[in-house]
Design an enzyme around this catalytic site. Structure first.
Site, PDB file in Angstrom:
ATOM      1  N   LYS A  43       0.825  -1.208   0.000  1.00 47.01           N
ATOM      2  CA  LYS A  43       0.000   0.000   0.000  1.00 47.01           C
ATOM      3  C   LYS A  43       0.860   1.260   0.000  1.00 47.01           C
ATOM      4  O   LYS A  43       0.492   2.251  -0.628  1.00 47.01           O
ATOM      5  CB  LYS A  43      -0.907   0.017   1.241  1.00 47.01           C
ATOM      6  CG  LYS A  43      -2.131  -0.860   1.143  1.00 47.01           C
ATOM      7  CD  LYS A  43      -3.058  -0.545   2.321  1.00 47.01           C
ATOM      8  CE  LYS A  43      -4.454  -1.112   2.157  1.00 47.01           C
ATOM      9  NZ  LYS A  43      -4.533  -2.512   1.776  1.00 47.01           N
ATOM     10  N   GLU A  90      -4.000   7.155   7.913  1.00 48.23           N
ATOM     11  CA  GLU A  90      -4.870   7.920   7.007  1.00 48.23           C
ATOM     12  C   GLU A  90      -5.963   8.625   7.785  1.00 48.23           C
ATOM     13  O   GLU A  90      -6.427   8.123   8.816  1.00 48.23           O
ATOM     14  CB  GLU A  90      -5.555   6.981   5.988  1.00 48.23           C
ATOM     15  CG  GLU A  90      -4.638   6.491   4.902  1.00 48.23           C
ATOM     16  CD  GLU A  90      -5.359   5.659   3.862  1.00 48.23           C
ATOM     17  OE1 GLU A  90      -6.591   5.459   3.997  1.00 48.23           O
ATOM     18  OE2 GLU A  90      -4.695   5.202   2.920  1.00 48.23           O
ATOM     19  N   HIS A 103     -15.827  -6.954   4.542  1.00 46.70           N
ATOM     20  CA  HIS A 103     -14.985  -6.815   3.357  1.00 46.70           C
ATOM     21  C   HIS A 103     -15.262  -7.862   2.293  1.00 46.70           C
ATOM     22  O   HIS A 103     -14.438  -8.113   1.421  1.00 46.70           O
ATOM     23  CB  HIS A 103     -13.505  -6.765   3.759  1.00 46.70           C
ATOM     24  CG  HIS A 103     -13.246  -5.729   4.811  1.00 46.70           C
ATOM     25  ND1 HIS A 103     -13.384  -4.386   4.557  1.00 46.70           N
ATOM     26  CD2 HIS A 103     -12.945  -5.841   6.134  1.00 46.70           C
ATOM     27  CE1 HIS A 103     -13.150  -3.716   5.682  1.00 46.70           C
ATOM     28  NE2 HIS A 103     -12.891  -4.567   6.647  1.00 46.70           N
ATOM     29  N   ARG A 158      -6.246  -7.878 -11.817  1.00 37.01           N
ATOM     30  CA  ARG A 158      -6.878  -9.111 -12.299  1.00 37.01           C
ATOM     31  C   ARG A 158      -8.274  -8.777 -12.818  1.00 37.01           C
ATOM     32  O   ARG A 158      -8.762  -7.654 -12.636  1.00 37.01           O
ATOM     33  CB  ARG A 158      -7.014 -10.108 -11.142  1.00 37.01           C
ATOM     34  CG  ARG A 158      -7.837  -9.516  -9.999  1.00 37.01           C
ATOM     35  CD  ARG A 158      -8.273 -10.528  -8.972  1.00 37.01           C
ATOM     36  NE  ARG A 158      -9.264  -9.931  -8.068  1.00 37.01           N
ATOM     37  CZ  ARG A 158      -8.978  -9.243  -6.986  1.00 37.01           C
ATOM     38  NH1 ARG A 158      -7.726  -9.028  -6.619  1.00 37.01           N
ATOM     39  NH2 ARG A 158      -9.952  -8.733  -6.239  1.00 37.01           N
TER      40      ARG A 158
HETATM   41  C1  MV4 Z   1     -10.825   3.392   4.552  1.00 35.76           C
HETATM   42  C2  MV4 Z   1     -12.088   3.701   5.077  1.00 35.76           C
HETATM   43  C3  MV4 Z   1     -12.276   4.981   5.578  1.00 35.76           C
HETATM   44  N1  MV4 Z   1     -11.251   5.869   5.557  1.00 35.76           N
HETATM   45  N2  MV4 Z   1      -9.847   4.323   4.546  1.00 35.76           N
HETATM   46  C4  MV4 Z   1     -11.520  -1.277   4.052  1.00 35.76           C
HETATM   47  C5  MV4 Z   1     -10.674  -2.321   3.401  1.00 35.76           C
HETATM   48  C6  MV4 Z   1      -9.579  -1.591   2.708  1.00 35.76           C
HETATM   49  N3  MV4 Z   1      -9.530  -2.015   1.348  1.00 35.76           N
HETATM   50  C7  MV4 Z   1      -9.904  -0.138   2.835  1.00 35.76           C
HETATM   51  N4  MV4 Z   1     -11.051  -0.009   3.668  1.00 35.76           N
HETATM   52  C8  MV4 Z   1     -11.473   1.205   4.112  1.00 35.76           C
HETATM   53  N5  MV4 Z   1     -10.543   2.184   4.071  1.00 35.76           N
HETATM   54  C9  MV4 Z   1     -10.080   5.519   5.046  1.00 35.76           C
HETATM   55  N6  MV4 Z   1      -9.091   6.417   5.050  1.00 35.76           N
HETATM   56  C10 MV4 Z   1     -13.074   2.718   5.087  1.00 35.76           C
HETATM   57  C11 MV4 Z   1     -12.771   1.451   4.611  1.00 35.76           C
HETATM   58  C12 MV4 Z   1     -13.830   0.483   4.658  1.00 35.76           C
HETATM   59  C13 MV4 Z   1     -14.382  -0.058   3.492  1.00 35.76           C
HETATM   60  C14 MV4 Z   1     -13.926   0.268   2.240  1.00 35.76           C
HETATM   61  C15 MV4 Z   1     -14.479  -0.280   1.107  1.00 35.76           C
HETATM   62  C16 MV4 Z   1     -15.526  -1.179   1.223  1.00 35.76           C
HETATM   63  C17 MV4 Z   1     -15.988  -1.539   2.452  1.00 35.76           C
HETATM   64  C18 MV4 Z   1     -15.425  -0.985   3.606  1.00 35.76           C
HETATM   65  C19 MV4 Z   1     -15.944  -1.357   4.839  1.00 35.76           C
HETATM   66  C20 MV4 Z   1     -15.388  -0.825   5.967  1.00 35.76           C
HETATM   67  C21 MV4 Z   1     -14.326   0.086   5.878  1.00 35.76           C
END
Ligand code: MV4
Length: 643
Positions: free
Chosen positions: A121, A205, A240, A297
């Site tokens: 990341k 973040e 997720h 992918r």
């Molecule tokens: C975040 C966020 C809020 N703020 N980053 C969850 C898994 C990872 N791929 C990134 N994720 C998130 N990052 C910041 N700065 C909220 C999530 C997140 C989320 C993102 C996409 C789809 C579902 C989610 C469920 C919970 C939290």
């Protein structure tokens, strides 16, 4: 389609629905296919569909689908020129990519450098920041001194989100609401990351509240061309895991779409991307978007993009991997209508989504057409085993607008019949019919925020469902009666008219119904005939699909204490008591095991159950009358089997 096939033969290093999906396009393009399979998949659909199949090991995927050498050997043995990895398994494995190259096999995917660049990341954020792709404000530096991380958090202000640089799927992630929780959260996130990924480098973040997950499908060829095939909204997730995806995203504007699409192309070009890729963004409540990660992918949810764009993304992958230019420039790509994908899983939403295993003893699906597509790797009779992902199918619908497509989705879900194992179909239906989902008000907190509605058993809803359930049960009885009558020696006898004819009573029937875990008595207004809702009425218990969600219903069997009587065909009162209700009409054919009447004794209810297929020729007691222990309750005529 094409003058000459792009490849003569490809190997598909995957199983299940995605292997079947790839084989379909290869067939259309005249490309021969090689499947690989484990012990558990010996008779799997993808093996049957492929031109050739090679056994690669025992059932666990780390002894078969994840073993690079075996897959490379299978490709060499069969003379395949290229390998399609599908998704999961080896699809984003740099070593596999290298091994393909080393053996002169085309890896149908991006160059290994692109996979490696997106593997961390922090490196991804560095690259994307330099390419002018918007990033969530935060710290992704090399100095991992806890004091440096803490200062970064204090400077940007709380809440913040700690993310493991090597993480994915929410692992190694911690929200920090206040400065005084920071140290503890950092320690916990680092421990989890070290355990999960052998790497505890952390990012800090700004934590976005209520963001949406909006991802852009990109495609690049080997000639420096790149296009975007618009967005998918995948906000509806639990832990997720995506649950329902759609394209286009509700509320998307042309301007935002173009800005996100162009940012996604910058992201892809920054890593010299080739093939199909997805750039994931968080879209905040202000309409600002931020790079989250790039998936190198083809994704599970690619069909919604295919439905709205009219393009075959697997065909694009095969052409691009063989060196052809992109099939289509940006200005010839357009969005038509709206599509949803619902992932049908063998799992139990009422047991915290515990994966279910077993045999698909019945698998009856709605019919596919231009509005409805089912991507699946299993057929009726197949096993869902513990070894692989328990997804049964992806149900994909399309229509000219979101409301029409959503109607198609709910109808198709209510037409699905799966027996043998628990599925999440009711859960999907409840999401799809919820008011919030209908209005398009989705974000990543959707399931948590609407859990009462999605996992509902609210009493007003049960009151709403009960009369519909009662109608469904009566309707099912009528169907059974008709079936019995059709098979009897006297098909035209008035005794078979279950719907309206009543022997000696004008009272409305009272049914004992179980809805969820609640039991209730319902008086049925026989004037209303067929239920206006979808119900699989061939069952003792059934799912009632209404516009207020799904209800699991059955006719309550108040007594189990009479099993002995039933076995003997003994239709006598078990003790002194009162007749509560008659559940069938005399003269109406009934099935073996059906409850005929209910007696209350000692404050308990007891069912009198049909000992065989046949008819009650007479009830000797009416509701409210007292019966003595041992009294004959009714006269029963067994149906004579016609030879
Ligand atoms: C975040 C966020 C809020 N703020 N980053 C969850 C898994 C990872 N791929 C990134 N994720 C998130 N990052 C910041 N700065 C909220 C999530 C997140 C989320 C993102 C996409 C789809 C579902 C989610 C469920 C919970 C939290």
């Amino acid at each position: 389609m094409s003058d000459k096939p792009v490849f003569k033969k490809i190997l598909i290093a995957n199983r299940g629905e995605i292997a079947c999906r790839i084989i379909k396009t290869a067939n259309i393009m005249g490309i021969a296919t090689v499947a690989v399979y484990s012990d558990a998949d010996r008779n799997a659909l993808h093996v049957k569909m492929a031109d050739e199949a090679i056994h690669i090991g025992s059932s666990p995927s780390n002894e078969s689908y994840l073993v690079i050498d075996k897959i490379i050997q299978a490709a060499l043995t069969t003379g395949a020129e290229a390998i399609h990895p599908g998704y999961g398994f080896l699809s984003e494995n740099a070593e596999f990519c290298n091994q393909c190259k080393a053996h002169n096999l085309v890896f149908i995917g991006p160059p290994v450098e692109a996979i490696l660049a997106m593997g961390s990341k922090s490196s991804a954020k560095n690259i994307m920041g330099n390419a002018n792709v918007p990033l969530v404000p935060g710290y992704h530096g090399d100095d991992q001194n806890p004091a440096v991380l803490k200062k970064a958090a204090d400077d940007m202000g709380y809440p913040v989100l700690l993310k493991a640089a090597a993480g994915g799927g929410g692992k190694g992630m911690r929200t920090v609401m206040h400065a005084d929780e920071f140290d503890q959260a950092l320690a916990a996130a680092k421990r989890e990351a070290l355990n999960g990924f052998n790497n505890d480098i952390m990012l800090v973040e700004k934590y976005l509240l209520g963001p949406r997950h909006v991802e852009i499908q990109v495609f690049c060829d080997q000639h420096n061309n790149g296009v975007y095939l618009f967005e998918r909204d995948c906000s509806v997730q639990r832990r997720h895991q995506k649950v329902i995806e759609e394209a286009p995203a509700p509320g998307m504007t042309e301007d935002l779409r173009q800005r996100m699409g162009e940012a996604a192309i910058r992201a892809a070009k920054a890593i010299h991307y080739e093939g199909a890729g997805t750039v994931e963004f968080l879209l905040d409540t202000q309409g600002e978007f931020f790079f989250m990660e790039m998936n190198t992918r083809l994704q599970v949810e690619h069909p919604v993009t295919e439905m709205i764009s009219g393009q075959d993304l697997v065909e694009w992958q095969l052409r691009v991997a063989s060196g052809e230019p992109l099939p289509c420039p940006q200005d010839q790509l357009h969005i038509h209508g709206h599509a949803f994908e619902a992932r049908i899983y063998a799992e139990d939403p009422d047991q915290d989504f515990l994966p279910a295993t077993g045999t698909l003893s019945q698998l009856q699906t709605p019919r596919e057409n231009t509005h409805l597509r089912i991507d699946s790797g299993v057929i009726q009779g197949d096993q869902v085993s513990v070894y692989y992902d328990p997804m049964i199918a992806k149900l994909i619908v399309w229509d000219t607008d979101r409301a029409a497509a959503l109607k198609r989705l709910t109808e198709a879900l209510s037409d699905y019949r799966i027996k043998g194992l628990t599925t999440n179909i009711s859960f999907l239906y409840n999401i799809a019919t919820s008011q919030a989902f209908r209005s398009g008000a989705i974000d990543t907190g959707f399931i948590e925020q609407h859990k009462d509605e999605i996992f509902h058993q609210r009493s007003d809803d049960i009151k709403y469902a009960a009369p519909i359930a009662a109608q469904a049960i009566l309707h099912a009885r009528q169907q059974r009666a008709k079936a019995l009558a059709a098979g009897s020696s006297e098909p035209n006898s008035p005794w078979h008219l279950a719907n309206s004819w009543q022997a000696n009573s004008s009272a409305k029937p009272i049914l004992h119904i179980k809805i969820g875990t609640q039991e209730l008595k319902v008086e049925v207004d026989s004037a209303e005939s067929n239920p206006a809702v979808k119900v699989a009425a061939d069952e003792e218990s059934f799912n009632l699909f209404t516009d207020r969600g799904v209800f699991h219903c059955s006719e309550a069997k108040p007594d189990l204490g009479l099993q002995d009587n039933y076995a003997d065909g003994n239709l006598t009162a078990p003790m002194n008591g009162t007749v509560v209700t008659l559940l069938v009409e005399s003269g109406t054919p009934v099935s073996k095991g059906e409850t005929l009447m209910v007696i209350e004794a000692m404050k308990m209810e007891h069912a009198i159950i049909a000992p065989a297929n046949g008819t009650v020729t007479e009830f000797f007691y009416q509701p409210g009358e007292l019966v003595d222990d041992g009294a004959e309750l009714l006269a029963f005529a067994e149906l004579e089997e016609t030879v």
